[in-house]
Structure formats: structure tokens, C-alpha cells
Design a protein around this motif. Structure first.
Motif, mmCIF file in Angstrom:
data_model
loop_
_atom_site.group_PDB
_atom_site.id
_atom_site.type_symbol
_atom_site.label_atom_id
_atom_site.label_comp_id
_atom_site.label_asym_id
_atom_site.label_seq_id
_atom_site.Cartn_x
_atom_site.Cartn_y
_atom_site.Cartn_z
ATOM 1 N N HIS A 186 0.847 -1.194 0.000
ATOM 2 C CA HIS A 186 0.000 0.000 0.000
ATOM 3 C C HIS A 186 0.885 1.248 0.000
ATOM 4 C CE1 HIS A 186 -1.996 -3.249 2.261
ATOM 5 N NE2 HIS A 186 -3.108 -2.862 1.656
ATOM 6 N N PRO A 187 0.435 2.327 -0.616
ATOM 7 C CA PRO A 187 1.248 3.555 -0.620
ATOM 8 C C PRO A 187 1.605 4.067 0.772
ATOM 9 C CG PRO A 187 -0.501 3.717 -2.249
ATOM 10 C CD PRO A 187 -0.767 2.466 -1.460
ATOM 11 N N TRP A 188 0.682 3.968 1.731
ATOM 12 C CA TRP A 188 0.937 4.532 3.053
ATOM 13 C C TRP A 188 2.034 3.806 3.803
ATOM 14 C CZ3 TRP A 188 -0.534 0.396 6.008
ATOM 15 C CH2 TRP A 188 -1.589 -0.390 5.552
ATOM 16 N N GLU A 189 2.403 2.600 3.369
ATOM 17 C CA GLU A 189 3.546 1.910 3.984
ATOM 18 C C GLU A 189 4.853 2.629 3.683
ATOM 19 O OE1 GLU A 189 3.638 -2.343 3.082
ATOM 20 O OE2 GLU A 189 1.669 -2.038 2.164
ATOM 21 N N PHE A 190 4.858 3.422 2.604
ATOM 22 C CA PHE A 190 6.066 4.106 2.158
ATOM 23 C C PHE A 190 6.099 5.551 2.651
ATOM 24 C CE2 PHE A 190 5.216 0.487 -0.423
ATOM 25 C CZ PHE A 190 6.460 -0.052 -0.710
ATOM 26 N N TYR A 191 5.219 5.864 3.578
ATOM 27 C CA TYR A 191 5.171 7.159 4.261
ATOM 28 C C TYR A 191 5.860 6.982 5.617
ATOM 29 C CZ TYR A 191 3.013 11.501 6.022
ATOM 30 O OH TYR A 191 2.773 12.758 6.515
ATOM 31 N N GLU A 192 6.481 8.040 6.138
ATOM 32 C CA GLU A 192 7.226 7.935 7.394
ATOM 33 C C GLU A 192 6.262 7.868 8.590
ATOM 34 O OE1 GLU A 192 10.281 7.276 7.348
ATOM 35 O OE2 GLU A 192 10.785 7.830 5.287
ATOM 36 N N LEU A 193 5.646 6.714 8.774
ATOM 37 C CA LEU A 193 4.639 6.542 9.813
ATOM 38 C C LEU A 193 5.206 6.702 11.223
ATOM 39 C CD1 LEU A 193 2.730 3.466 8.328
ATOM 40 C CD2 LEU A 193 2.029 5.864 8.241
ATOM 41 N N LYS A 194 6.482 6.370 11.406
ATOM 42 C CA LYS A 194 7.086 6.480 12.738
ATOM 43 C C LYS A 194 7.161 7.918 13.223
ATOM 44 C CE LYS A 194 9.956 2.299 12.746
ATOM 45 N NZ LYS A 194 11.329 1.759 12.846
ATOM 46 N N GLU A 195 7.115 8.865 12.298
ATOM 47 C CA GLU A 195 7.195 10.284 12.663
ATOM 48 C C GLU A 195 5.837 10.848 13.075
ATOM 49 O OE1 GLU A 195 8.984 12.359 9.442
ATOM 50 O OE2 GLU A 195 10.832 11.155 9.464
ATOM 51 N N HIS A 196 4.807 10.009 13.094
ATOM 52 C CA HIS A 196 3.456 10.486 13.387
ATOM 53 C C HIS A 196 2.785 9.621 14.456
ATOM 54 C CE1 HIS A 196 3.390 13.416 10.082
ATOM 55 N NE2 HIS A 196 4.140 12.529 9.446
ATOM 56 N N PRO A 197 3.173 9.778 15.719
ATOM 57 C CA PRO A 197 2.557 8.991 16.798
ATOM 58 C C PRO A 197 1.070 9.267 16.957
ATOM 59 C CG PRO A 197 3.944 10.754 17.681
ATOM 60 C CD PRO A 197 4.229 10.680 16.220
ATOM 61 N N GLU A 198 0.618 10.437 16.481
ATOM 62 C CA GLU A 198 -0.802 10.769 16.593
ATOM 63 C C GLU A 198 -1.683 9.832 15.763
ATOM 64 O OE1 GLU A 198 0.565 12.961 12.928
ATOM 65 O OE2 GLU A 198 1.394 12.469 14.898
ATOM 66 N N MET A 199 -1.082 9.124 14.813
ATOM 67 C CA MET A 199 -1.848 8.178 13.993
ATOM 68 C C MET A 199 -2.117 6.862 14.724
ATOM 69 S SD MET A 199 -0.044 8.534 10.256
ATOM 70 C CE MET A 199 0.024 10.097 9.357
ATOM 71 N N LYS A 200 -1.370 6.615 15.794
ATOM 72 C CA LYS A 200 -1.531 5.410 16.629
ATOM 73 C C LYS A 200 -1.383 4.119 15.815
ATOM 74 C CE LYS A 200 -4.440 7.665 20.098
ATOM 75 N NZ LYS A 200 -5.715 7.623 20.864
ATOM 76 N N MET A 201 -0.371 4.097 14.973
ATOM 77 C CA MET A 201 -0.121 2.912 14.161
ATOM 78 C C MET A 201 0.542 1.816 14.999
ATOM 79 S SD MET A 201 -1.153 3.331 11.012
ATOM 80 C CE MET A 201 -2.561 3.923 11.941
ATOM 81 N N PRO A 202 0.069 0.579 14.895
ATOM 82 C CA PRO A 202 0.729 -0.539 15.581
ATOM 83 C C PRO A 202 2.160 -0.708 15.080
ATOM 84 C CG PRO A 202 -1.431 -1.179 14.751
ATOM 85 C CD PRO A 202 -1.128 0.154 14.155
ATOM 86 N N PHE A 203 3.000 -1.281 15.919
ATOM 87 C CA PHE A 203 4.407 -1.441 15.557
ATOM 88 C C PHE A 203 4.570 -2.257 14.283
ATOM 89 C CE2 PHE A 203 8.231 -4.093 15.633
ATOM 90 C CZ PHE A 203 9.222 -3.115 15.669
ATOM 91 N N HIS A 245 9.759 -0.519 9.759
ATOM 92 C CA HIS A 245 10.367 -0.428 8.426
ATOM 93 C C HIS A 245 9.453 0.275 7.432
ATOM 94 C CE1 HIS A 245 12.737 -3.974 10.033
ATOM 95 N NE2 HIS A 245 13.677 -3.119 9.686
ATOM 96 N N SER A 246 8.761 1.315 7.859
ATOM 97 C CA SER A 246 7.922 2.074 6.933
ATOM 98 C C SER A 246 8.737 3.202 6.298
ATOM 99 C CB SER A 246 6.705 2.648 7.667
ATOM 100 O OG SER A 246 7.114 3.529 8.702
ATOM 101 N N GLY A 247 8.124 3.910 5.359
ATOM 102 C CA GLY A 247 8.770 5.046 4.718
ATOM 103 C C GLY A 247 9.943 4.650 3.838
ATOM 104 N N LYS A 248 11.058 5.380 3.992
ATOM 105 C CA LYS A 248 12.243 5.123 3.175
ATOM 106 C C LYS A 248 12.792 3.714 3.413
ATOM 107 C CE LYS A 248 13.665 9.977 2.872
ATOM 108 N NZ LYS A 248 14.713 10.960 3.236
ATOM 109 N N ALA A 249 12.634 3.210 4.645
ATOM 110 C CA ALA A 249 13.109 1.852 4.943
ATOM 111 C C ALA A 249 12.339 0.819 4.130
ATOM 112 C CB ALA A 249 12.975 1.565 6.437
ATOM 113 N N MET A 250 11.041 1.059 3.933
ATOM 114 C CA MET A 250 10.232 0.131 3.143
ATOM 115 C C MET A 250 10.582 0.250 1.661
ATOM 116 S SD MET A 250 8.192 -2.301 3.557
ATOM 117 C CE MET A 250 6.961 -3.303 2.743
ATOM 118 N N ALA A 251 10.863 1.469 1.220
ATOM 119 C CA ALA A 251 11.289 1.657 -0.164
ATOM 120 C C ALA A 251 12.581 0.883 -0.430
ATOM 121 C CB ALA A 251 11.481 3.141 -0.458
#
Length: 277
Positions: A214-231, A236-242
Motif C-alpha cells: 500500500h502507498p501509506w507503507e512508504f510514508y514515514e509513519l514512525k514520525e506520526h505517533p498521533e496516527m496510533k499505528m501498531p508497531f 520499516h515504513s517510509g524510506k526503509a520500506m522503499a
């Protein structure tokens, strides 16, 4: 003839991306404007995916929701300009409706000016086989036949592609025997070497490999704790996933595997099956 048929279809890689408005925060109780905030995340992620595919010179299939197609025309154009296939992924990812099989085809074809040949239901939920055929789709990729309790528990379904009436069913790839899923979460969380080994097993066994992200896996999710994403999602999201996607592509390219779209796979398999018979 049978030997030539096997050689022709071995080592096919079907990369796909469920290109939707990012709505995962809503699943975790976050007040979230899916169309505004979610589109911003997915547009950035899709462009990052396209950069990776362009760098490595491979093609993929983008299953797009009607919402994404209508709200990201420039990205849709880039997908087409760079040689990828556009298929359908419902209309509103958060609130799928039975009529979406027909509406999504109308929207995507209107936005792209091209025929949409394939469909994937949001979250791999069940979808009407009758509607898929009636809408004129040639293939359906809404099945993850994995050994996971919940919506992915489809142990009685075939593990590899099969025909359901006039429609080719293209399930996501799982390992032989234990049916371990090799979809997006697996690449996020498994050691890369282990994931690559399992992918090679599937390619050797089936002659092809199907996976989706999914595109959102390639977004820097770790920089957004307000989204409450599970670990397990933000790992490895964002650039790490790329980077992980690029490594996967390179591993497969070094083994001379061919990256094709779902539409190419469908047309070639159906026509060659007929010629073999």
C-alpha cells in the motif's frame, strides 16, 4: 508443447499496490479526514513507490479506489506514463458497497481513458463473482489464501491461479503446505533474508509470485505517533520500506525473473492454455 508452455510461464513476478486513501488511523479510534489527510499520505507514498519502480526498471499493477483516482489525477497519469497497469479497488476504501464493482470501473476508466481489466476488493473482503463477470473484468485478485485466523483464512480455496467461469482468479502468493502469507506485513517484519528465501520457494514451486503493498507503507509513519499505528505496520515504513522493496526487486531481477502486469499474466495464460489444449 507442454515443456515450452512451462518455460514461457516460469519466473513471472506480479507486483501490485492497493492504491487507496489512507484510512488505517480510523481503525484505531483516531479522528481522521480520510479524503484530505489520507490522500496526502497516499499520494506521497505512491510517488515514492513509482520512484523505486522507475529506478529498477520494472512494471507493476496499481489497484486504485475511485476516491484515489478522482483526487490524484496527476499521480494516475504518472502511473500510466511510466508503463504500469491501472486496475480497480472499489470506490471508498473505508465504506465499500456492493455496487462498487461497477462504479469503480466507471470511475477509473473515466479518469484514465483506458479499460480496467482487473479488480481487487478493499481489505480482500468477499466480492460477488457474478458482479465481477457482469462488470466485464477479466481477472479478480481479491483472495489471500493464507493460514491466518480472520478474513485471510481460506484454506479450502486454491493456492494458485484458477478460473471461475470466464474470470481468472489470481490469489496472493502464500508458501506451499503451511500457507504462510508473503504480503506487505511479512516484508515489514521478517528478516529480509528469510522473506527472500520464502519468495524463492514460491517462485520455484509455482513459476510465478504475487504480492501486494500500500502507498501509506512508504510514508514515514514512525514520525506520526498521533496516527496510533501498531508497531507491525510502522516497522520499516517510509524510506526503509522503499529500500526493502528495492532489495526484493533486485534479488528477483538477478535471477532473471520477469516483472509483468496482472493483465499481461491473464491474457498470456488464457491464450496459451487454449493453444496447448
Amino acid at each position: 508443447m507442454h515443456y515450452e508452455f512451462f518455460l514461457y510461464f516460469c519466473s513471472m513476478i506480479l507486483l501490485s499496490f492497493d492504491t487507496e486513501e489512507f484510512d488505517v488511523p480510523r481503525e484505531h479510534g483516531v479522528m481522521w479526514d480520510t479524503l484530505k489527510e489520507g490522500m496526502e499520505v497516499s499520494i506521497e507514498g505512491t510517488n515514492r513507490i513509482l520512484d523505486v519502480l522507475k529506478e529498477h526498471g520494472v512494471k507493476a499493477t496499481f489497484f486504485c479506489t475511485g476516491n484515489f483516482a478522482e483526487n490524484a489525477p496527476e499521480v494516475m497519469q504518472r502511473i500510466m506514463d511510466e508503463g504500469h497497469e491501472v486496475a480497480c479497488h472499489g470506490v471508498d476504501h473505508w465504506n465499500p458497497q456492493p455496487t462498487d464493482v461497477f462504479r469503480s470501473k466507471e470511475i477509473v476508466e473515466r479518469v484514465t481513458g483506458r479499460t480496467a481489466y482487473g479488480y481487487r476488493q478493499p481489505r480482500m473482503f468477499p466480492v460477488s463473482d457474478e458482479d465481477i463477470e457482469k462488470a466485464g473484468f477479466l481477472y479478480n485478485s481479491s483472495l489471500n489464501p493464507a493460514f491466518i485466523p480472520g478474513r485471510y483464512m481460506h484454506l479450502t480455496e486454491p493456492r494458485t491461479w484458477f478460473m471461475r467461469g470466464k474470470v481468472m482468479e489470481i490469489p496472493a502468493s502464500v508458501t506451499p503446505l503451511i500457507r504462510f502469507p508473503l504480503f506487505w506485513l511479512s516484508l515489514h517484519n521478517l528478516p529480509e533474508g528469510l522473506y527472500h528465501w520464502m519468495v524463492r520457494r514460491v517462485v520455484n514451486k509455482d513459476g510465478y509470485f504475487v504480492t501486494y503493498f500500500h502507498p501509506w507503507e512508504f510514508y514515514e509513519l514512525k514520525e506520526h505517533p498521533e496516527m496510533k499505528m501498531p508497531f507491525i505496520i510502522k516497522n520499516h515504513s517510509g524510506k526503509a520500506m522503499a529500500k526493502r522493496l528495492g532489495n526484493l526487486i533486485e534479488m528477483l531481477k538477478k535471477r532473471n525473473h520477469k516483472f509483468i502486469t496482472f493483465n499481461e499474466f491473464t491474457h498470456d495464460h488464457i491464450s496459451n492454455s487454449i493453444s496447448v489444449l
